[in-house]
Design a protein around this motif. Structure first.
Motif, PDB file in Angstrom:
ATOM      1  N   VAL A 198      32.942  52.928  39.181  1.00 59.79           N
ATOM      2  CA  VAL A 198      33.002  51.602  38.561  1.00 59.79           C
ATOM      3  C   VAL A 198      34.204  51.514  37.625  1.00 59.79           C
ATOM      4  N   ALA A 199      34.493  52.604  36.903  1.00 61.70           N
ATOM      5  CA  ALA A 199      35.645  52.611  35.995  1.00 61.70           C
ATOM      6  C   ALA A 199      36.945  52.389  36.754  1.00 61.70           C
ATOM      7  N   ILE A 200      37.043  52.933  37.965  1.00 64.81           N
ATOM      8  CA  ILE A 200      38.246  52.717  38.779  1.00 64.81           C
ATOM      9  C   ILE A 200      38.344  51.252  39.198  1.00 64.81           C
ATOM     10  N   PHE A 201      37.223  50.680  39.611  1.00 61.90           N
ATOM     11  CA  PHE A 201      37.228  49.272  40.007  1.00 61.90           C
ATOM     12  C   PHE A 201      37.623  48.351  38.855  1.00 61.90           C
ATOM     13  N   ARG A 202      37.300  48.760  37.641  1.00 58.58           N
ATOM     14  CA  ARG A 202      37.589  47.905  36.491  1.00 58.58           C
ATOM     15  C   ARG A 202      39.045  47.979  36.047  1.00 58.58           C
ATOM     16  N   LEU A 203      39.780  48.954  36.557  1.00 56.57           N
ATOM     17  CA  LEU A 203      41.200  49.018  36.233  1.00 56.57           C
ATOM     18  C   LEU A 203      41.941  47.832  36.856  1.00 56.57           C
ATOM     19  N   PRO A 204      42.988  47.342  36.226  1.00 56.67           N
ATOM     20  CA  PRO A 204      43.719  46.184  36.772  1.00 56.67           C
ATOM     21  C   PRO A 204      44.195  46.394  38.209  1.00 56.67           C
ATOM     22  N   HIS A 205      44.656  47.602  38.502  1.00 58.72           N
ATOM     23  CA  HIS A 205      45.149  47.876  39.847  1.00 58.72           C
ATOM     24  C   HIS A 205      44.407  49.062  40.480  1.00 58.72           C
ATOM     25  N   GLY A 206      43.179  49.319  40.005  1.00 61.80           N
ATOM     26  CA  GLY A 206      42.435  50.484  40.492  1.00 61.80           C
ATOM     27  C   GLY A 206      42.139  50.421  41.970  1.00 61.80           C
ATOM     28  N   TYR A 207      41.654  49.275  42.431  1.00 62.31           N
ATOM     29  CA  TYR A 207      41.317  49.136  43.849  1.00 62.31           C
ATOM     30  C   TYR A 207      42.567  49.271  44.718  1.00 62.31           C
ATOM     31  N   ARG A 208      43.676  48.665  44.259  1.00 65.04           N
ATOM     32  CA  ARG A 208      44.916  48.745  45.026  1.00 65.04           C
ATOM     33  C   ARG A 208      45.440  50.183  45.063  1.00 65.04           C
ATOM     34  N   THR A 209      45.318  50.901  43.937  1.00 64.12           N
ATOM     35  CA  THR A 209      45.768  52.292  43.890  1.00 64.12           C
ATOM     36  C   THR A 209      44.957  53.151  44.846  1.00 64.12           C
ATOM     37  N   MET A 210      43.666  52.881  44.895  1.00 65.18           N
ATOM     38  CA  MET A 210      42.819  53.625  45.818  1.00 65.18           C
ATOM     39  C   MET A 210      43.242  53.385  47.264  1.00 65.18           C
ATOM     40  N   LEU A 211      43.489  52.127  47.615  1.00 70.62           N
ATOM     41  CA  LEU A 211      43.880  51.805  48.988  1.00 70.62           C
ATOM     42  C   LEU A 211      45.213  52.438  49.361  1.00 70.62           C
ATOM     43  N   GLN A 212      46.108  52.548  48.396  1.00 73.72           N
ATOM     44  CA  GLN A 212      47.406  53.156  48.663  1.00 73.72           C
ATOM     45  C   GLN A 212      47.282  54.653  48.954  1.00 73.72           C
TER      46      GLN A 212
END
Length: 459
Positions: A198-212
């Motif tokens: 959840v902490a990653i999802f709450r980051l401004p670009h967390g989801y995008r960083t994960m996808l990269q």
């Protein structure tokens, strides 16, 4: 603050282990090792889950994704998912076999069904030897958690502290302590993994960083062979771990086991958040980072101190519970199966001694291990999955010559061990599956040769 929360969790686990004693007679072998076969669905569920989802989930799984990407992810999840239907059918059959033979260990099943002292000794030795890499995984993870929490001490001191805690759990009330502590462990483990995700999802670009961090799958023929053979082999062996088999012995009925097996896949939700964490770290940290530290270091980067303490507490208990349960399997394999003629008091005392030896051996392995936790995981399966043909024969109450099972077991263990130690390239095929194929072939050849059917004991 993080250390305070961490210590409070460990203190609560020790109180829970003490409370699990409940005034029972823990000098009785069957109560100490298999809880007098009286565990209901809830305790069996947490005990079995404790063996399935160990500290390796937080080290081997994210670390493997960090190094190998999507291929490793599909393999790991695939074998766990496939293992549940295997366990749903196999575990109740093991329970029924236990009703026939009243075993304390998996070696008892082999000894009493095949009437073979040699087979009892062989099963005991294989179980003890191949459980050492399993202990190595837990100590590697414990060291990672404690160092990640900021304990600036040599790794051997941290491992000794973990070994003392695991030994204390086992010594307090036998198998009941890991079962009760597992309730705390599983709650915290799920909470910790979800909180980091959840902490990653709450980051401004967390989801995008994960996808990269996710590379586009481009599986070669070798990749497919790696995934398929690893999934088949390890799914066949997950519930053959001696501690898992012993947990089935504790159940009140086969229905109790089935209910636990139906609920266990619910824990798969944690893998979604672990995958998110692993791919986020893969893109954030870049290459060259220690794979075993992926989860805890991501948590330290994203969470407040008290949440880091909660994450570390849940992770540490995951390793400690598995170590305690494994000690309660290693002990009777030596004092009950390898050494004969001991009184129940001597068996319990000897079991506690060999548990300490096992913990030391696992610590030494963790100190000198040069590979990631996933490799240790594979080594454990190389030996323990080879029990499958014998266990199936026992479960279906077939009469097969003991020497057939013994020969197949030796062959099945030697082949993957030699291939692995010699660094032989198997072109992506799991060496353990090759060994299992030879194992099954040998058993079938002995059992079905002319003049000797499956009903002939050959004893």
């Amino acid at each position: 603050m993080d250390k305070l929360v961490f210590v409070a969790i460990l203190a609560a686990s020790l109180l829970t282990a003490w409370w699990s004693r409940g005034g029972r007679r823990h000098d009785e072998i069957h109560d100490y090792f298999v809880a007098s076969r009286q565990f209901g669905g809830v305790l069996l569920f947490f005990l079995a889950v404790g063996e399935t989802y160990s500290l390796g989930v937080l080290t081997a799984f994210p670390g493997g994704i960090y190094l190998h990407g999507t291929t490793f992810c599909i393999w790991f999840i695939g074998y766990v998912v496939l293992a549940f239907p295997v366990g749903y059918f196999l575990a109740p059959m093991i329970w029924r076999a236990a009703q026939r033979y009243d075993p304390v260990t998996i070696a008892d099943l082999f000894r009493r069904h095949f009437d073979s002292r040699a087979l009892e000794i062989l099963v005991s030795l294989i179980a003890i030897l191949f459980l050492i890499p399993w202990g190595v995984i837990q100590f590697m993870g414990l060291t990672m958690v404690l160092q990640g929490l900021g304990f600036a001490l040599p790794s051997w001191i941290l491992m000794i502290a973990g070994a003392l805690l695991a030994y204390t759990y086992a010594a307090m009330s036998g198998i009941r302590a890991p079962a009760y502590v597992s309730v705390i462990k599983d709650t915290l483990l799920l909470a910790a993994i979800i909180v980091v995700g959840v902490a990653i999802f709450r980051l401004p670009h967390g989801y995008r960083t994960m996808l990269q961090g996710i590379e586009e799958p481009a599986f070669t023929g070798r990749d497919i062979r790696v995934m398929v053979t690893n999934i088949l082999f390890q799914a066949s062996g997950l519930f053959l771990f001696p501690a898992a088999v012993a947990s089935f012995f504790t159940a009140r009925s086969p229905q109790t086991i089935r209910r636990a097996m139906i609920a266990m896949p619910l824990y798969m939700v944690m893998f979604l958040f672990l995958i998110l964490t692993a791919f986020y770290a893969r893109n954030t940290f870049g290459p060259g980072f220690s794979p075993n530290h992926i989860f805890i270091d991501t948590a330290r980067q994203l969470l407040s101190p008290w949440l880091i303490g909660l994450v570390a507490g849940g992770a540490a208990l995951s390793g400690l519970v598995v170590l305690a349960s494994t000690c309660l399997v290693i002990g009777p394999l030596l004092t009950h199966n390898l050494l004969k003629g001991l009184t129940e008091k001597q068996q319990k005392g000897g079991a506690q001694f060999i548990s300490a030896v096992y913990l030391v051996a696992s610590m030494l392995g963790a100190t000198f291990a040069a590979s990631i936790a996933a490799t240790m995981n594979n080594l454990t399966y190389f030996g323990l999955t080879q029990f499958l043909p014998g266990v199936l024969i026992i479960c279906f109450n077939l009469r097969v010559p003991a020497r057939a099972v013994l020969t197949g077991l030796v062959t099945g263990v030697v082949i993957p061990s030699v291939l692995f130690l010699c660094g032989v390239d198997t072109d992506g095929i799991n060496p353990g599956l090759t060994g299992l194929a030879f194992n099954i072939t040998i058993v079938a050849a002995f059992a079905l040769r002319p003049g000797r059917g499956l009903a002939d004991t050959g004893r």
